[in-house]
Write an enzyme that holds these catalytic residues in place. Structure first.
Site, short mmCIF file in Angstrom:
data_model
loop_
_atom_site.label_atom_id
_atom_site.label_comp_id
_atom_site.label_asym_id
_atom_site.label_seq_id
_atom_site.Cartn_x
_atom_site.Cartn_y
_atom_site.Cartn_z
N ASP A 1 0.87 -1.17 0.00
CA ASP A 1 0.00 0.00 0.00
C ASP A 1 0.91 1.23 0.00
OD1 ASP A 1 0.92 0.24 2.60
OD2 ASP A 1 -1.06 0.32 3.54
N CYS B 1 3.00 -3.34 4.06
CA CYS B 1 2.14 -2.20 4.43
C CYS B 1 2.75 -1.64 5.70
CB CYS B 1 0.68 -2.60 4.57
SG CYS B 1 0.28 -3.75 5.89
N THR C 1 2.09 -1.83 9.09
CA THR C 1 2.37 -2.81 10.14
C THR C 1 2.58 -4.22 9.59
OG1 THR C 1 0.03 -3.38 10.36
CG2 THR C 1 0.87 -1.59 11.77
N HIS D 1 6.75 -30.26 10.03
CA HIS D 1 6.21 -28.97 9.57
C HIS D 1 5.31 -29.16 8.35
CE1 HIS D 1 8.60 -26.97 12.52
NE2 HIS D 1 9.70 -27.57 12.07
C1 RB5 Z 1 -1.99 2.67 6.59
O1 RB5 Z 1 -2.10 3.82 7.36
C2 RB5 Z 1 -1.92 1.45 7.48
O2 RB5 Z 1 -3.13 1.25 8.13
C3 RB5 Z 1 -1.57 0.24 6.65
O3 RB5 Z 1 -0.37 0.48 5.99
C4 RB5 Z 1 -1.37 -1.05 7.41
O4 RB5 Z 1 -0.51 -0.89 8.49
C5 RB5 Z 1 -2.60 -1.76 7.76
O5 RB5 Z 1 -2.57 -2.86 8.32
#
Ligand code: RB5
Length: 144
Positions: free
Chosen positions: A8, A65, A67, A133
């Site tokens: 993202d 992304c 997190t 595994h």
């Molecule tokens: C974007 O602000 C953030 O919410 C996204 O990058 C991600 O961390 C969502 O899980």
């Protein structure tokens, strides 16, 4: 080997850097977006990447992304996907060795780009251990 990648807006710059980094190592890269740092919704790129891995259009995937959790949660809705979140090289190694993750997910806002490259290397350069595994990952898919 062809590798799919998506992010993202929060992971966009690391995605561009990883495309260059892995491209320079000879990997063929398929970019599933996003195309800028403009705010967007991670499922819009996560689902196409997951489908590409499930269909065999790419051998492996990488997703970023802020997190890592939005990507991991979305990608793991797909039955053929084992998306593993890694924020250290040790976890990058273990997510392949133990979980045979076919998509590596990283939290771009919580690691440096240098760490992202090293985590990617640790995941890609590690082999799945199989054995117990293999038995465990076979129990992951939800039965119809
Ligand atoms: C974007 O602000 C953030 O919410 C996204 O990058 C991600 O961390 C969502 O899980």
């Amino acid at each position: 080997m062809k590798i799919g990648i998506c992010s993202d807006h929060a992971g966009f710059e690391y995605k561009c850097g990883l495309i260059d980094y892995l491209g320079s190592k000879g990997y063929e890269m398929a970019d599933y977006g996003t195309d800028s740092t403009e705010s967007m919704d991670y499922p819009d790129v996560a689902h196409p990447l997951a489908e590409a891995v499930e269909h065999g259009d790419v051998a492996l995937g990488i997703a970023l992304c802020g997190t890592g959790n939005g990507m991991a949660i979305t990608l793991n809705k797909h039955q053929g996907i084992r998306a593993g979140l890694a924020w250290s090289t040790e976890i990058g190694e273990l997510v392949k060795r133990h979980n045979n993750a076919n998509i590596l997910v990283m939290p771009a806002r919580f690691i440096s780009f240098d760490e992202a490259k090293k985590i990617t290397d640790s995941w890609m350069n590690t082999e799945f251990e199989g054995g117990r595994h293999q038995r465990r990952i076979e129990k992951i898919p939800v039965k119809a």
